[in-house]
Design a protein around this motif. Structure first.
Motif, PDB file in Angstrom:
ATOM      1  N   UNK A 116      23.870  40.974  45.493  1.00 11.05           N
ATOM      2  CA  UNK A 116      24.626  39.911  45.558  1.00 11.05           C
ATOM      3  C   UNK A 116      24.386  38.760  44.557  1.00 11.05           C
ATOM      4  N   UNK A 117      25.159  37.708  44.580  1.00 12.17           N
ATOM      5  CA  UNK A 117      24.846  36.732  43.490  1.00 12.17           C
ATOM      6  C   UNK A 117      25.874  36.557  42.596  1.00 12.17           C
ATOM      7  N   UNK A 118      25.990  35.300  42.042  1.00  8.72           N
ATOM      8  CA  UNK A 118      27.021  35.129  41.084  1.00  8.72           C
ATOM      9  C   UNK A 118      26.726  35.891  39.709  1.00  8.72           C
ATOM     10  N   UNK A 119      25.547  35.900  39.257  1.00  4.03           N
ATOM     11  CA  UNK A 119      24.984  36.402  38.112  1.00  4.03           C
ATOM     12  C   UNK A 119      25.422  37.953  38.196  1.00  4.03           C
ATOM     13  N   UNK A 120      25.057  38.400  39.223  1.00  5.24           N
ATOM     14  CA  UNK A 120      25.583  40.017  39.361  1.00  5.24           C
ATOM     15  C   UNK A 120      27.012  40.471  39.557  1.00  5.24           C
TER      16      UNK A 120
END
Lengths: 437, 273
Positions: B111-115
């Motif tokens: 998860x996460x915006x970076x990923x």
């Protein structure tokens, strides 16, 4: 039998009469002068279409797309050179005819040629948004006849407005007087040309063309004898080309049915049965041109095979390569086909005979319909072959059409040779060489 | 001498014509074939993108149920994109299936915006490879959860191809504002998605489906986060429709098996005919 011979003699007499007209006499040296330029223009065009254009014939077929030469910049450079050679040729023709006319009529003027060139450029140009635009048609070899007629008319203007009587009285030192004697004819001619241009501006050629095309489309769609109309369109196209109008007036008339045909062929994996095989594109644009415009390549090959005149053969040899790639400039100007000549009848009817043959073989589904797109500048003889997806039967049929056109041209070639031999009334380049022999 | 010259002329002309005919015949055949493939590319797959922590098998049940309730049988191809851009395939596209379902999963599905940004890059890589392999020119995309965010980010940043037309997009419970329940606070991701919204094709039709167990969440993603999709799409694409599914199986991770949602996919995403 006697009557037939009489008719033939009348035809010959008519041709001789035409060639004795003043206009033709002026055209002769003009065409000789511009011929090298026309040849140069054709070779430039041929090289451009085949080597520098990314969808050109040799580039596509040999897979040269990634070659350094197929570069937009070079392509545009070559295109501009080709167009300027053609434009210069036409302007020169107007110049030379006007100049020669004033020479012949002993009203020689320093500026008759220049005025003819100015008139032609003025008629062809359109100044808008701070730059010049030129109507393409006028400044191509297609417009040559009109340019020469214009030059002729300007010559007449100088003859009758130039007050030769007054000039005859001039003493050798009256330079200013002599120069001023040309002002009146030039001014008058410029005024006439301006009025002519205003008149031309009133006619919206584009909308007339669109209207005419629409009418013709409707006429054909509602007709039970579609093929008759198509043949008449072929005749009309050829006559227009012969007179120096754009002959490919209707070459795009079938765009929508062509797409239907193409889609049908693509989904059936065969072009043998398409919904509209009988259309102007298939019959005229493809099969009416398997030897180039007016099947002129077949005349060239015919002369090389059976022609007796060295000069005609030399002309044919020069024209063979451009003609193979559908560039008919050298033949149109050299023979000349462009100007009223022996070849009017075969020029119009050789393509029409091909159209009839094509109609029959397409109706019997002996060959597929030519529906697939072809590269730019594809030689006429291969157009049908490529646009049927490489059908060998179609290539053989194209060669049959080609042979038929040679038969159509044969009697007229013999007639032309007769004119050369018996009356020394040949076409410009051929006749001049005749005297040298 | 004269005769031999004629023979030479005819001979050389024939050689030239035959030579050019052989070469141009090959070109013509290739050209026709290319045109036929182009025309035959009626192939219009449905691309499905799973969310975080879900594999390329995430939609197996959805596809099974979709096929059970419809006449058209969609074949299923699963693609796993590894971190090094290599692809592994399982399943297959049936030969005459014009609308197969292709699931694109990621080895790194965290998860996460970076990923999400990384995944959008991998997604684009997989799409390019699939377009070459199967020669399709248009697709429909369905993204569940973060899959919807990956699709959106890809539309804005990575999925650039003149040859690809994206007909429709459905995001299911996509948390456009991540897990922020506050309708006023903006996460960095939402801000980024809104900033670059003008890059989304204008002719797109988008459906954003939310699940709702109670009045404000599907158990994982807040309803407001899903509804925030309107700030990205509304006014930018041709049609943007928001739907909320409630009732049994409206919990976030059950949504791909929700019969209402399968019905929505059938009605809105699957091509008519």
């Amino acid at each position: 039998m006697i009557k037939k011979a009489d008719n033939l003699n009348m035809f010959i007499a008519m041709l001789i009469k035409l060639r004795q007209t003043e206009f033709f006499k002026l055209v002769k040296p003009t065409l000789i002068s511009i011929f090298p330029f026309v040849l140069l223009g054709s070779f430039c065009q041929m090289i451009r279409l085949n080597l520098f254009t990314s969808n050109g014939f040799l580039v596509s077929v040999l897979g040269l797309q990634h070659w350094a030469l197929t570069n937009r910049g070079i392509d545009e450079l070559m295109l501009s050179l080709t167009k300027l050679i053609n434009a210069t040729t036409v302007v020169m023709a107007a110049f030379l005819v006007a100049k020669k006319y004033t020479q012949v009529h002993h009203c020689e003027s320093r500026l008759s040629g220049g005025t003819a060139a100015l008139s032609l450029l003025f008629l062809a140009a359109h100044y808008t948004d701070d730059e010049f635009r030129f109507y393409g048609l006028i400044l191509t070899t297609q417009g040559l006849t009109w340019a020469m007629i214009l030059g002729f008319a300007v010559g007449i203007g100088f003859r009758f407005l130039g007050r030769p009587a007054r000039r005859a009285k001039l003493k050798p030192g009256d330079v200013v007087e002599e120069a001023m004697s040309e002002v009146l004819p030039i001014a008058m001619i410029v005024i006439i040309i301006v009025l002519l241009k205003i008149g031309m501006g009133q006619l919206n050629f584009a909308s007339i063309g669109t209207h005419l095309t629409g009418q013709v489309q409707q006429l054909i769609a509602n007709s039970h004898f579609k093929v008759i109309w198509l043949l008449l369109m072929g005749v009309f196209s050829q006559l227009a080309e012969f007179l120096g109008f754009s002959g490919n007036l209707w070459n795009n008339i079938d765009q929508s049915t062509q797409i239907i045909n193409l889609n049908a062929a693509l989904s059936k994996h065969s072009a043998l049965h398409v919904p509209n095989s009988e259309n102007f594109h298939n019959l005229f644009v493809i099969f009416g041109n398997v030897g180039g415009q007016g099947m002129l390549l077949s005349l060239v090959v015919l002369i090389l095979l059976v022609g007796k005149h060295k000069n005609l053969r030399n002309l044919s040899r020069l024209s063979l390569l451009p003609a193979f790639f559908n560039l008919d400039g050298p033949i149109m100007v050299g023979f000349p086909i462009l100007y009223l000549s022996t070849y009017l009848i075969p020029f119009v009817f050789a393509p029409v005979v091909n159209m009839m043959l094509a109609w029959i073989v397409l109706a019997l589904h002996l060959i597929p319909a030519p529906v697939y797109p072809i590269p730019a500048g594809t030689p006429g003889i291969l157009m049908a072959f490529i646009s049927t997806g490489g059908d060998w039967g179609t290539l053989i049929f194209s060669l049959v059409c080609f042979g038929t056109s040679m038969l159509v041209y044969y009697p007229f070639l013999k007639l032309e040779e007769q004119l050369l031999d018996e009356f020394h009334m040949g076409t410009p380049l051929a006749e001049v060489n005749q005297h040298e022999n | 001498m004269k005769i031999s010259r004629k023979i030479l002329l005819i001979g050389s002309l024939s050689v030239v014509i035959v030579l050019l005919a052989v070469m141009s015949g090959q070109w013509a055949k290739r050209n026709v074939q290319a045109l036929e493939t182009q025309q035959a590319s009626k192939l219009s797959p449905i691309i499905m993108v799973p969310g975080s922590n879900a594999s390329q098998n995430r939609f197996n049940q959805l596809v099974t149920e979709l096929n059970q309730t419809s006449q058209e049988q969609h074949s299923l191809l699963r693609v796993l994109v590894h971190k090094d851009n290599s692809l592994s395939y399982s399943g297959a596209i049936r030969a005459n299936d014009n609308e197969p379902i292709i699931v694109i999963g990621f080895q790194d599905n965290k998860d996460g915006f970076n990923n999400i940004q990384h995944q959008a890059g991998w997604f684009n890589h997989a799409m390019q490879a699939l377009m070459v392999r199967y020669r399709f020119k248009n697709v429909k995309i369905v993204g569940h959860s973060n899959g919807g965010l990956i699709s959106t980010y890809a539309l804005e940043h990575t999925l650039k191809s003149r040859d690809l037309h994206i007909k429709k997009l459905m995001t299911i419970a996509a948390p456009y504002n991540l897990n922020d329940a506050n309708s006023h606070g903006e996460t960095a991701m939402l801000r980024s998605l809104v900033t670059y919204r003008t890059r989304i094709p204008r002719d797109l039709t988008v459906y954003s489906v939310a699940g709702s167990q109670n009045f404000n969440t599907d158990g994982l993603v807040p309803l407001y986060s899903v509804l925030a999709g309107r700030y990205v799409y509304q006014g930018q694409v041709r049609h943007f429709t928001e739907l909320t599914v409630t009732g049994s199986q409206s919990e976030h991770s059950k949504l791909p098996q929700n019969s209402q949602i399968i019905q929505l996919i059938k009605n809105f995403i699957v091509d008519e005919d």
